[in-house]
Each structure stands twice: as structure tokens, then as C-alpha cells.
Scaffold this motif. Structure first.
Motif, PDB file in Angstrom:
ATOM      1  N   UNK A 197       0.234  -1.264  -0.076  1.00  0.00           N
ATOM      2  CA  UNK A 197      -0.053   0.102  -0.178  1.00  0.00           C
ATOM      3  C   UNK A 197       1.073   1.112   0.139  1.00  0.00           C
ATOM      4  N   UNK A 198       2.271   1.167  -0.486  1.00  0.00           N
ATOM      5  CA  UNK A 198       2.795   2.299  -0.537  1.00  0.00           C
ATOM      6  C   UNK A 198       2.321   4.090  -1.201  1.00  0.00           C
ATOM      7  N   UNK A 199       2.430   4.576  -0.419  1.00  0.00           N
ATOM      8  CA  UNK A 199       0.937   5.966  -1.046  1.00  0.00           C
ATOM      9  C   UNK A 199       2.472   6.062  -2.398  1.00  0.00           C
ATOM     10  N   UNK A 200       1.156   7.264  -3.491  1.00  0.00           N
ATOM     11  CA  UNK A 200       1.620   7.410  -4.833  1.00  0.00           C
ATOM     12  C   UNK A 200       2.106   8.512  -3.698  1.00  0.00           C
ATOM     13  N   UNK A 201       2.507   9.788  -5.228  1.00  0.00           N
ATOM     14  CA  UNK A 201       2.885  11.154  -4.954  1.00  0.00           C
ATOM     15  C   UNK A 201       1.687  12.113  -5.112  1.00  0.00           C
ATOM     16  N   UNK A 202       0.351  11.494  -5.650  1.00  0.00           N
ATOM     17  CA  UNK A 202      -0.984  12.635  -4.797  1.00  0.00           C
ATOM     18  C   UNK A 202      -1.017  11.839  -2.812  1.00  0.00           C
ATOM     19  N   UNK A 203      -0.638  11.114  -2.224  1.00  0.00           N
ATOM     20  CA  UNK A 203       0.010  11.465  -1.354  1.00  0.00           C
ATOM     21  C   UNK A 203       0.614  11.685  -0.505  1.00  0.00           C
ATOM     22  N   UNK A 204       1.274  12.796  -1.293  1.00  0.00           N
ATOM     23  CA  UNK A 204       3.053  13.715  -1.036  1.00  0.00           C
ATOM     24  C   UNK A 204       2.667  15.109  -0.930  1.00  0.00           C
ATOM     25  N   UNK A 205       3.464  15.451  -0.368  1.00  0.00           N
ATOM     26  CA  UNK A 205       2.955  16.814   0.874  1.00  0.00           C
ATOM     27  C   UNK A 205       4.842  17.821   0.647  1.00  0.00           C
ATOM     28  N   UNK A 206       4.750  18.760   0.069  1.00  0.00           N
ATOM     29  CA  UNK A 206       6.278  19.393  -0.273  1.00  0.00           C
ATOM     30  C   UNK A 206       6.181  20.516   0.728  1.00  0.00           C
ATOM     31  N   UNK A 207       7.147  20.503   1.561  1.00  0.00           N
ATOM     32  CA  UNK A 207       8.198  22.259   2.206  1.00  0.00           C
ATOM     33  C   UNK A 207       8.544  22.428   2.178  1.00  0.00           C
ATOM     34  N   UNK A 208       9.146  23.868   1.593  1.00  0.00           N
ATOM     35  CA  UNK A 208      10.635  24.270   1.707  1.00  0.00           C
ATOM     36  C   UNK A 208      10.849  25.738   2.193  1.00  0.00           C
ATOM     37  N   UNK A 209      11.473  25.821   2.695  1.00  0.00           N
ATOM     38  CA  UNK A 209      12.082  27.865   3.643  1.00  0.00           C
ATOM     39  C   UNK A 209      12.614  28.579   1.661  1.00  0.00           C
ATOM     40  N   UNK A 210      12.165  29.166   1.997  1.00  0.00           N
ATOM     41  CA  UNK A 210      12.395  30.278   0.428  1.00  0.00           C
ATOM     42  C   UNK A 210      13.213  30.915   0.278  1.00  0.00           C
ATOM     43  N   UNK A 376      -4.712   7.890   6.051  1.00  0.00           N
ATOM     44  CA  UNK A 376      -4.122   6.547   5.191  1.00  0.00           C
ATOM     45  C   UNK A 376      -2.610   6.984   5.491  1.00  0.00           C
ATOM     46  N   UNK A 377      -1.475   5.979   4.534  1.00  0.00           N
ATOM     47  CA  UNK A 377      -0.757   6.310   4.457  1.00  0.00           C
ATOM     48  C   UNK A 377      -0.296   7.957   3.503  1.00  0.00           C
ATOM     49  N   UNK A 378       1.086   8.519   4.183  1.00  0.00           N
ATOM     50  CA  UNK A 378       1.093   9.911   3.983  1.00  0.00           C
ATOM     51  C   UNK A 378       2.440  10.122   3.933  1.00  0.00           C
ATOM     52  N   UNK A 379       3.049  10.976   2.973  1.00  0.00           N
ATOM     53  CA  UNK A 379       4.196  11.335   2.974  1.00  0.00           C
ATOM     54  C   UNK A 379       5.102  12.112   2.855  1.00  0.00           C
ATOM     55  N   UNK A 380       5.691  13.110   4.167  1.00  0.00           N
ATOM     56  CA  UNK A 380       5.809  15.379   3.903  1.00  0.00           C
ATOM     57  C   UNK A 380       7.211  14.918   3.727  1.00  0.00           C
ATOM     58  N   UNK A 381       7.370  15.872   3.002  1.00  0.00           N
ATOM     59  CA  UNK A 381       8.923  16.118   2.394  1.00  0.00           C
ATOM     60  C   UNK A 381       8.900  17.824   3.366  1.00  0.00           C
ATOM     61  N   UNK A 382      10.256  18.238   3.875  1.00  0.00           N
ATOM     62  CA  UNK A 382      10.726  19.652   4.003  1.00  0.00           C
ATOM     63  C   UNK A 382      11.558  19.564   3.863  1.00  0.00           C
ATOM     64  N   UNK A 383      12.157  20.096   2.965  1.00  0.00           N
ATOM     65  CA  UNK A 383      13.600  20.717   2.922  1.00  0.00           C
ATOM     66  C   UNK A 383      14.372  21.795   3.523  1.00  0.00           C
ATOM     67  N   UNK A 384      15.428  22.055   4.325  1.00  0.00           N
ATOM     68  CA  UNK A 384      15.097  22.424   4.906  1.00  0.00           C
ATOM     69  C   UNK A 384      16.640  23.197   5.384  1.00  0.00           C
ATOM     70  N   UNK A 385      17.435  23.223   6.871  1.00  0.00           N
ATOM     71  CA  UNK A 385      18.413  23.794   6.908  1.00  0.00           C
ATOM     72  C   UNK A 385      19.804  22.497   8.034  1.00  0.00           C
ATOM     73  N   UNK A 386      20.758  22.950   8.057  1.00  0.00           N
ATOM     74  CA  UNK A 386      21.167  22.600   9.085  1.00  0.00           C
ATOM     75  C   UNK A 386      20.530  22.910  10.262  1.00  0.00           C
ATOM     76  N   UNK A 387      20.170  24.128  10.399  1.00  0.00           N
ATOM     77  CA  UNK A 387      20.147  24.749  11.533  1.00  0.00           C
ATOM     78  C   UNK A 387      17.987  24.443  12.214  1.00  0.00           C
ATOM     79  N   UNK A 388      17.754  23.877  10.874  1.00  0.00           N
ATOM     80  CA  UNK A 388      16.429  23.200  11.412  1.00  0.00           C
ATOM     81  C   UNK A 388      16.625  22.181  12.001  1.00  0.00           C
ATOM     82  N   UNK A 389      17.832  21.192  11.789  1.00  0.00           N
ATOM     83  CA  UNK A 389      17.776  19.947  12.251  1.00  0.00           C
ATOM     84  C   UNK A 389      18.467  19.801  13.211  1.00  0.00           C
ATOM     85  N   UNK A 390      19.874  20.475  13.848  1.00  0.00           N
ATOM     86  CA  UNK A 390      20.014  20.518  15.022  1.00  0.00           C
ATOM     87  C   UNK A 390      19.268  21.486  16.062  1.00  0.00           C
ATOM     88  N   UNK A 391      18.589  21.844  15.394  1.00  0.00           N
ATOM     89  CA  UNK A 391      17.322  22.287  16.707  1.00  0.00           C
ATOM     90  C   UNK A 391      16.379  21.354  17.510  1.00  0.00           C
TER      91      UNK A 391
END
Length: 478
Positions: A197-210, A376-391
Motif C-alpha cells: 500500500x505504498x502511497x503515490x505521489x498524490x499522497x505527497x506534501x512538499x515544504x521548503x524554506x523560501x 491512510x499512508x502519507x509522505x511529507x517532505x521538508x527541505x530545510x537547513x542544518x539549523x533546522x535539524x540541529x534545533x
């Protein structure tokens, strides 16, 4: 003769130190047997008789585990283990962008940055209100070119902090590995019926810093995570927010209370390592011709970026009064990089609870809101920075909190146990950082590889979650 040589050596050292404001630790490192009495020296913690080694920076007990700032370890499909007797409910991936040029330039750059060629980036504007295709204008290619010889900038085709061609490739490789682990590797997802039941691209949400590099990083990773098989597939939105209000930026901008406690903590109770280190960085400022550039993080960035591309370290400019520049030696760069690891621990110290809550709390709330997907299954992707992960790793008290390398990934897995299992009805959270399960002190009751209960996580994290951000951010007297 030996006495004359020593005297001459001392004179040379004094002249160089006075002319170029060379940090005294560097003087002692290059000429360990020369004693200069007329050069101001910071307090040293090096035992008498031992070779000086950047003593204000180099006593911080370096972590012996393998570390490569230039490229984080990738997830390994062959060794990945699923949580037993459970299905994946949601997957949230937070990544740092890949390799980039330095985020700041020195006044006298001695290297070029021409690593930002290809893949080409195309742009066009389309009118959504028009009929299909009618609003499609001309396609443009974005190209960065820097005029030669500009003071305070380098030659080449890389902007400040721009993703390099290597960085684009790193993000593609990370997306490819994530696809093999979670979408093609036999992971069972929550969904209708049996099977993966792997989610398709329709279940993907993408976030990024500007930011240009994180936007490009998102494009590269998602293109490998969900390769486009149908040219008619609708565009994937990359959701961005203004930096001052973007939780991914862990910014101080819109919270006066956070700004106040941030400044107060560093002014009133600075760590014993910071004051001498800042004095040392000020000496580097003068030597390299960059006044008021005392933040050690900046020097870490410049040195580490250059080392990843085997570029020479910075040197002071050659002037009419001196033809001998001061160049940062590798040992000094290594000490600065080691200091940066320690500084990250201090900067994101979770014992300063209110500061952490106001800085990281909004992002934690966003992540928690996606724990259970849409049922159901969902995938969220956040494109961020070293400071985000460190925090985040700081608040979570992760076991590896060294500076996040390029293309680092912090993956949040939420699993729903199967019926009849030991944890039936209690969802499980597992954190994976650069391919390894994160070990945290608040999950001591079970093997972290099997996940921690969401309840245990919420009990621990509650103190870091703001209730009324607007009210808590109000500036107030104490």
C-alpha cells in the motif's frame, strides 16, 4: 649562532604578528620555540612545555565516531529494519540541502566558485485561468554569472550559499535511497487491503524554506523519490512561507520574547568557552580583513566549504607594505570546525526550555499534526537547513548532535501496530537520522529500533509546545 637565530626568529614573529594581526595561537603554532613578549596573548590553557594548539578552541573532547561534513551517510535499503508487527502510518522527511558554496564571501577572496553549472533550471509563467496551454509563455533558463574582479566576492558562477552540481546530485541520491527503503523495499503501509500500500505521489506534501538552494534541493530529491513516468502528471507544489513566520527557519524574527531571552542568555551567562573564542575570531577578522565578523559559525562555513572542494584556506591580502600574507593553516581550520560542533550543542541546548519552545515549538506542532496522515499512508517532505535539524535534535536530545553534514536527513516514522500485537492501539514513533535510529533518553523502556510510543514522546515534548504563540511572544519586563 643558535642564540642569534632565535633572536632573529623572535623578531620575525613579532613583526608578522604586529603587521598582520596574526592570532597569537597561530604564532605559537608556527614558531613553537619562539617567545614573543611584546605581542598580546589570550589566556592559554595549554600546560607549560607542551606545543600550543589553538588552546581556546581545541580542548572540547572531539567525538571519536566517523564524521564527514561533506556528505551525510545515506539510508541503506539492505540493512533497514521495519518496526515488527506494525504498518507505517506516516513518513515525514526533513533534510538539509546538499553541498553548496559558502554563505558569505571574504573581502579578499583567493578562490573561485564555479561548481554551480547544471542541471539547468528552467522557468515559465502560466495563466491558470486560461485554457490549457494558452497561458504558457516563453521558457527561460536561469543562469548565474559573477563579473570578475569584484571586491568582496569570488569569481565563478556560484551565488552566496548556492547549491553546487555536487549538491544537486547528493539530494538525488538521498531521494533514490529513500524511495528504495520506503516505497519499493517491502514496507507495509496503512491502507485499504493487504500488501505494501505504498502511497503515490498524490499522497505527497512538499515544504521548503523560501531559499534558492532548498528549493533546488527539494526538486532534486522529489524527482528521485517519485520519478515522473507520465509527462502529463500535474506539477508538484512546493509550499513556501515568508521567512519571518516559517517554522522551518527556526527564526527569531517575529517573537520579541524569544529575541530578548536569546540575547540575555548569551550576554549574562555566556559559556566559559565563548568569550576567549570570540576574541580569537576577532583576531581572525582583523587578519583576514573582515571587521565585525566575529561569529565562529561563519568561519566554520568558509573553512568547511573550501575543504569539501579541496580549495586553499583563506589568506590575508598582499599589500604595498607587505608581500607575505597570513594564511590560515589546516590545524586552525580543524580547531574551528571542532569548536563549531561544541557551539551547536550550546546554541540548541534543550535545558533553556523557554527559548527552545519559542524557537522550535511551532515546527514540532506542525510535525505532530501530521503523525496520523489523513487516515491512510502519507509522505511529507521538508527541505530545510542544518539549523533546522540541529534545533530538532537538540530538543529531542538525540545521541549525535554534531553539525549536520550536507544532505542530512531526519526521518519521523509513525507506525500503527497490527491487531493483537503488544502495542495494539498505541502508535509508535521512530526517528532515523542519516540512516541510524536515534537513541533518546526519554525512550528507555524499550529498544528504540522498535519505536517509542507516541504517548511517551508527547509526555516528554509537552514542555516544548507553545499553547498561545502570540501571547508567549509578547515582550515583557522581568
Amino acid at each position: 649562532m643558535a642564540s642569534l637565530t632565535t633572536t632573529l626568529l623572535v623578531a620575525i614573529v613579532a613583526y608578522l604578528a604586529a603587521t598582520f594581526s596574526i592570532p597569537s595561537q597561530l604564532v605559537a603554532y608556527i614558531f613553537p620555540k619562539a617567545t614573543v613578549t611584546n605581542v598580546s596573548q589570550p589566556t592559554s590553557t595549554t600546560p607549560s612545555g607542551s606545543e600550543p594548539n589553538w588552546t581556546v578552541l581545541a580542548h572540547l573532547n572531539p567525538d571519536p565516531r566517523p564524521y564527514n561534513y561533506c556528505f551525510a551517510p545515506l539510508p541503506e535499503p539492505a540493512t533497514y529494519e521495519k518496526v515488527p508487527n506494525a504498518r507505517l502510518q506516516s513518513l515525514q522527511i526533513i533534510s538539509r540541502h546538499g553541498d553548496r558554496s559558502p554563505s558569505i564571501a571574504l573581502p579578499h577572496e583567493n578562490v573561485a566558485w564555479a561548481e554551480c553549472t547544471g542541471p539547468e533550471e528552467f522557468m515559465y509563467l502560466a495563466d491558470r485561468k486560461s485554457e490549457a496551454g494558452d497561458g504558457l509563455g516563453r521558457v527561460f533558463a536561469r543562469e548565474m554569472k559573477i563579473p570578475e574582479g569584484i571586491r568582496g566576492y569570488w569569481d565563478g558562477n556560484c551565488n552566496l550559499g548556492q547549491l553546487t552540481e555536487r549538491g544537486v546530485r547528493q539530494m538525488w541520491l538521498l531521494g533514490e535511497r529513500l524511495r528504495k527503503v520506503y516505497l519499493e523495499g517491502g514496507v507495509d503501509w496503512v491502507g485499504d487491503g493487504e500488501g505494501p500500500n505504498a502511497p503515490g505521489v498524490d499522497k505527497l506534501t512538499v515544504r521548503s524554506t523560501d531559499v534558492w538552494r532548498t528549493m533546488q534541493a527539494a526538486q532534486s530529491l522529489v524527482s528521485a523519490l517519485y520519478p515522473q513516468s507520465d509527462p502529463q502528471t500535474p506539477p508538484i507544489p512546493i509550499h513556501v512561507q515568508p521567512k519571518p513566520i516559517d517554522a522551518l527557519s527556526v527564526s527569531l524574527a517575529r517573537c520579541p520574547r524569544l529575541q530578548h531571552i536569546f540575547r540575555t542568555a548569551r550576554r549574562d551567562t555566556p559559556h566559559e568557552n565563548i568569550t576567549p573564542a570570540n576574541a580569537f575570531f576577532k583576531q581572525l577578522d582583523i587578519s583576514l580583513g573582515h571587521p565585525n565578523f566575529t561569529v565562529g559559525e561563519r568561519y566554520f562555513d568558509i573553512f568547511a566549504c573550501r575543504q569539501c572542494h579541496n580549495k586553499p584556506l583563506p589568506c590575508s591580502p598582499v599589500t604595498t607594505t607587505s608581500s607575505t600574507p597570513y594564511c590560515v593553516p589546516p590545524e586552525a581550520a580543524a580547531a574551528v570546525i571542532e569548536y563549531a560542533h561544541w557551539w551547536g550543542l550550546y546554541e540548541y541546548d534543550p535545558t533553556r526550555v523557554e527559548e527552545a519552545r519559542l524557537k522550535v515549538g511551532p515546527l514540532l506542532l506542525e510535525l505532530i499534526s501530521h503523525f496520523f496522515g489523513d487516515g491512510g499512508g502519507a509522505v511529507y517532505y521538508y527541505s530545510a537547513h542544518d539549523t533546522t535539524i540541529s534545533a530538532l535534535l537538540g530538543v529531542l536530545r538525540g545521541d549525535d548532535r554534531r553539525w549536520p553534514p550536507y544532505a542530512s536527513s531526519l526521518v519521523w516514522e509513525v507506525w500503527r501496530p497490527d491487531e493483537g500485537g503488544e502495542d495494539q492501539g498505541e502508535h509508535l514513533l521512530r526517528l532515523i537520522y542519516n540512516g541510524d535510529v536515534v537513541r533518546v533518553p526519554w525512550c528507555q523502556a524499550r529498544d528504540p529500533r522498535d519505536g517509542c510510543t507516541v504517548t511517551a514522546f508527547m509526555e516528554y515534548i509537552e514542555k516544548f509546545l507553545p499553547v498561545d504563540m502570540e501571547k508567549e511572544c509578547e515582550e515583557r519586563r522581568e
